[in-house]
Design a protein around this motif. Structure first.
Motif, PDB file in Angstrom:
ATOM      1  N   VAL A 256       0.842  -1.205   0.000  1.00 61.49           N
ATOM      2  CA  VAL A 256       0.000   0.000   0.000  1.00 61.49           C
ATOM      3  C   VAL A 256       0.875   1.251   0.000  1.00 61.49           C
ATOM      4  N   ALA A 257       1.940   1.243   0.797  1.00 62.90           N
ATOM      5  CA  ALA A 257       2.842   2.387   0.836  1.00 62.90           C
ATOM      6  C   ALA A 257       3.488   2.618  -0.524  1.00 62.90           C
ATOM      7  N   ALA A 258       3.831   1.528  -1.218  1.00 65.10           N
ATOM      8  CA  ALA A 258       4.416   1.652  -2.555  1.00 65.10           C
ATOM      9  C   ALA A 258       3.383   2.156  -3.553  1.00 65.10           C
ATOM     10  N   ALA A 259       2.153   1.650  -3.470  1.00 72.39           N
ATOM     11  CA  ALA A 259       1.088   2.069  -4.382  1.00 72.39           C
ATOM     12  C   ALA A 259       0.777   3.545  -4.235  1.00 72.39           C
ATOM     13  N   ALA A 260       0.952   4.077  -3.025  1.00 71.30           N
ATOM     14  CA  ALA A 260       0.656   5.490  -2.767  1.00 71.30           C
ATOM     15  C   ALA A 260       1.612   6.418  -3.513  1.00 71.30           C
ATOM     16  N   ARG A 261       2.700   5.887  -4.039  1.00 68.68           N
ATOM     17  CA  ARG A 261       3.649   6.714  -4.784  1.00 68.68           C
ATOM     18  C   ARG A 261       3.260   6.859  -6.256  1.00 68.68           C
ATOM     19  N   TYR A 262       2.189   6.193  -6.675  1.00 64.30           N
ATOM     20  CA  TYR A 262       1.709   6.294  -8.056  1.00 64.30           C
ATOM     21  C   TYR A 262       0.501   7.240  -8.091  1.00 64.30           C
ATOM     22  N   PRO A 263       0.620   8.396  -8.736  1.00 66.96           N
ATOM     23  CA  PRO A 263      -0.515   9.336  -8.787  1.00 66.96           C
ATOM     24  C   PRO A 263      -1.780   8.708  -9.373  1.00 66.96           C
ATOM     25  N   GLU A 264      -1.614   7.845 -10.380  1.00 66.87           N
ATOM     26  CA  GLU A 264      -2.772   7.233 -11.023  1.00 66.87           C
ATOM     27  C   GLU A 264      -3.531   6.335 -10.042  1.00 66.87           C
ATOM     28  N   ILE A 265      -2.781   5.583  -9.255  1.00 67.77           N
ATOM     29  CA  ILE A 265      -3.432   4.692  -8.298  1.00 67.77           C
ATOM     30  C   ILE A 265      -4.134   5.495  -7.208  1.00 67.77           C
ATOM     31  N   ARG A 266      -3.505   6.560  -6.756  1.00 67.51           N
ATOM     32  CA  ARG A 266      -4.149   7.413  -5.753  1.00 67.51           C
ATOM     33  C   ARG A 266      -5.456   7.984  -6.303  1.00 67.51           C
ATOM     34  N   SER A 267      -5.420   8.422  -7.539  1.00 66.51           N
ATOM     35  CA  SER A 267      -6.601   9.040  -8.143  1.00 66.51           C
ATOM     36  C   SER A 267      -7.715   8.022  -8.387  1.00 66.51           C
ATOM     37  N   TYR A 268      -7.380   6.915  -9.064  1.00 70.52           N
ATOM     38  CA  TYR A 268      -8.410   5.963  -9.475  1.00 70.52           C
ATOM     39  C   TYR A 268      -8.996   5.208  -8.288  1.00 70.52           C
ATOM     40  N   SER A 269      -8.159   4.845  -7.310  1.00 67.56           N
ATOM     41  CA  SER A 269      -8.662   4.025  -6.201  1.00 67.56           C
ATOM     42  C   SER A 269      -9.547   4.812  -5.239  1.00 67.56           C
ATOM     43  N   THR A 270      -9.470   6.140  -5.283  1.00 69.95           N
ATOM     44  CA  THR A 270     -10.287   6.961  -4.386  1.00 69.95           C
ATOM     45  C   THR A 270     -11.387   7.723  -5.126  1.00 69.95           C
ATOM     46  N   THR A 271     -11.567   7.444  -6.414  1.00 71.14           N
ATOM     47  CA  THR A 271     -12.674   8.046  -7.156  1.00 71.14           C
ATOM     48  C   THR A 271     -13.992   7.497  -6.608  1.00 71.14           C
ATOM     49  N   ALA A 272     -14.882   8.373  -6.245  1.00 67.81           N
ATOM     50  CA  ALA A 272     -16.128   7.946  -5.605  1.00 67.81           C
ATOM     51  C   ALA A 272     -17.087   7.287  -6.591  1.00 67.81           C
ATOM     52  N   GLU A 273     -17.212   7.852  -7.795  1.00 66.88           N
ATOM     53  CA  GLU A 273     -18.123   7.289  -8.794  1.00 66.88           C
ATOM     54  C   GLU A 273     -17.692   7.720 -10.178  1.00 66.88           C
ATOM     55  N   ALA A 274     -18.165   6.998 -11.181  1.00 70.26           N
ATOM     56  CA  ALA A 274     -17.807   7.310 -12.565  1.00 70.26           C
ATOM     57  C   ALA A 274     -18.963   6.957 -13.493  1.00 70.26           C
ATOM     58  N   LYS A 275     -19.094   7.734 -14.532  1.00 69.10           N
ATOM     59  CA  LYS A 275     -20.082   7.452 -15.582  1.00 69.10           C
ATOM     60  C   LYS A 275     -19.303   7.035 -16.824  1.00 69.10           C
ATOM     61  N   VAL A 276     -19.566   5.829 -17.306  1.00 72.30           N
ATOM     62  CA  VAL A 276     -18.821   5.272 -18.432  1.00 72.30           C
ATOM     63  C   VAL A 276     -19.800   4.840 -19.521  1.00 72.30           C
ATOM     64  N   MET A 316      -5.952   0.752   3.261  1.00 71.61           N
ATOM     65  CA  MET A 316      -6.003   2.178   2.945  1.00 71.61           C
ATOM     66  C   MET A 316      -4.697   2.853   3.347  1.00 71.61           C
ATOM     67  N   GLN A 317      -4.352   3.875   2.592  1.00 64.88           N
ATOM     68  CA  GLN A 317      -3.376   4.855   3.042  1.00 64.88           C
ATOM     69  C   GLN A 317      -4.193   6.107   3.292  1.00 64.88           C
ATOM     70  N   ALA A 318      -4.081   6.672   4.490  1.00 70.89           N
ATOM     71  CA  ALA A 318      -4.934   7.803   4.845  1.00 70.89           C
ATOM     72  C   ALA A 318      -4.209   8.719   5.814  1.00 70.89           C
ATOM     73  N   ARG A 319      -4.826   9.857   6.067  1.00 69.95           N
ATOM     74  CA  ARG A 319      -4.323  10.782   7.080  1.00 69.95           C
ATOM     75  C   ARG A 319      -5.344  10.813   8.214  1.00 69.95           C
ATOM     76  N   VAL A 320      -4.911  10.358   9.374  1.00 63.09           N
ATOM     77  CA  VAL A 320      -5.786  10.268  10.539  1.00 63.09           C
ATOM     78  C   VAL A 320      -5.101  10.948  11.718  1.00 63.09           C
ATOM     79  N   ALA A 321      -5.812  11.830  12.394  1.00 67.20           N
ATOM     80  CA  ALA A 321      -5.267  12.564  13.538  1.00 67.20           C
ATOM     81  C   ALA A 321      -3.961  13.241  13.161  1.00 67.20           C
ATOM     82  N   ASP A 322      -3.945  13.794  11.942  1.00 68.14           N
ATOM     83  CA  ASP A 322      -2.793  14.526  11.416  1.00 68.14           C
ATOM     84  C   ASP A 322      -1.563  13.645  11.251  1.00 68.14           C
TER      85      ASP A 322
END
Length: 361
Positions: A256-276, A316-322
């Protein structure tokens, strides 16, 4: 003689009325102090700042701009996938105030329902919480994070059109898909659907279209795992449908820590919804992790997983309690228990952080 004795006693009694012993004077003073404490006079607010103290992030909400992913459907029409997510930068919460002791790090005190759990502070590598973190278990669709990394490491053309074939149909578990055989889309759109909606056919197609085909792709997955120090992990295919895709909470924290270094993975994995648009029809897709739609979570990477052998999983990789943290929850029984465990961990961290801030003041 009797008159003189009575006069002497009268004088002594009168003198006694005007004096007090040191002991009786102290008792009076203590009584006055207790009365002063009961006096309902309000104290200045100068020493109560810590109860409402915010971090430097405050509580200001920020909203990401909609994401757009272009591709083509089977009919050749342009496809657009958009998603948005509102994030909340957390300060110190004023709610859920309780004293958190070191003993609270015992998972049984948090009543976690996941068989294996791990929380790591990314800022210093400290393990904040663990429960059977080295147990080797099936990881289901958590595998798709490795799939995405291997695809991106090959630096392919993300706008290249790939297709869903018969080979991508799940013959192992018989799971259904909203991507019919013959559907075409860009590699980028396939990665979005694999990470956001956990579409198995999209993930399998990504591996099948890898240079050298599926055998080369699976080999690359295991080579990547070794390079990350995931020595107790093994991958057999890109979707996670196979129970032979196994790992540990410690290994997955590295992934997960390694995946967090890929902007595409951060963007796509946290997209809430999509219309295709698929085959001329607009279809709505949603993230399998409901927490990405929550304003109380600030999530950088997200992936869920489920097969019967693995139970309900969430990383998940997240920010919790700063703090930047990696959270791994494996083999959780019940549809909502992994989300419940994540929320329990979050509340515990925020409460502990609040107590620390109050002690510093």
């Amino acid at each position: 003689m009797k008159h003189k004795l009575r006069a002497a006693l009268l004088v002594v009694a009168m003198l006694g009325l005007g004096t007090q012993s040191p002991l009786s004077a102290a008792a009076v003073g203590k009584s006055e102090q207790q009365s002063a404490k009961k006096d309902p006079v309000k104290k200045p607010h100068g020493h109560a700042k810590s109860a409402g103290k915010k971090s430097s992030h405050g509580h200001a909400a920020s909203t990401k701009a909609p994401r757009k992913v272009a591709g083509k459907s089977a009919s050749g029409k342009t496809m657009a996938a958009t998603g948005s997510k509102t994030q909340l930068a957390h300060g110190v919460s004023k709610k859920h105030i309780r004293h958190a002791a070191l003993a609270d790090m015992d998972p049984s005190r948090l009543a976690l329902y996941s068989a294996s759990a791990l929380v790591i502070d990314q800022s210093n590598g400290q393990v904040m919480l663990e429960k059977h973190p080295d147990m080797v278990v099936p990881i289901a669709s958590i595998s798709k994070l490795m799939t995405a990394m291997v695809v991106l490491d090959a630096k392919p053309d993300l706008q290249e059109v790939i297709s869903i074939g018969d080979e991508d149909v799940d013959g192992l578990k018989g799971t259904r898909s909203r991507l019919p055989v013959g559907t075409t889309m860009t590699r980028e759109a396939a990665m979005l659907l694999a990470l956001m909606s956990s579409e198995n056919r999209a993930a399998h197609a990504l591996g099948r279209h890898y240079p050298g085909g599926m055998p080369a792709f699976v080999q690359a997955m295991n080579k990547k795992a070794q390079s990350l120090g995931m020595y107790n992990s093994r991958f057999e295919e890109p979707t996670g449908l196979s129970s032979n895709n196994v790992s540990t909470a410690h290994d997955l924290a590295r992934m997960v820590a390694a995946a967090a270094r890929y902007p595409e993975i951060r963007s796509y994995s946290t997209t809430a919804e999509a219309k295709v648009e698929l085959n001329g029809r607009i279809r709505d897709f949603h993230n399998t992790n409901a927490l990405v739609r929550s304003d109380t979570w600030e999530i950088g990477v997200s992936k869920t997983g489920y097969i019967s052998e693995a139970g309900r999983c969430l990383v998940m990789q997240a920010r919790v309690a700063d703090k930047p943290v990696v959270i791994v929850l494996l083999d959780s029984q019940g549809k909502m228990t992994r989300v419940g465990d994540a929320n329990r961990i979050k509340r515990w961290m925020e409460s502990a952080s609040l107590v620390t801030e109050r002690r510093r003041v």
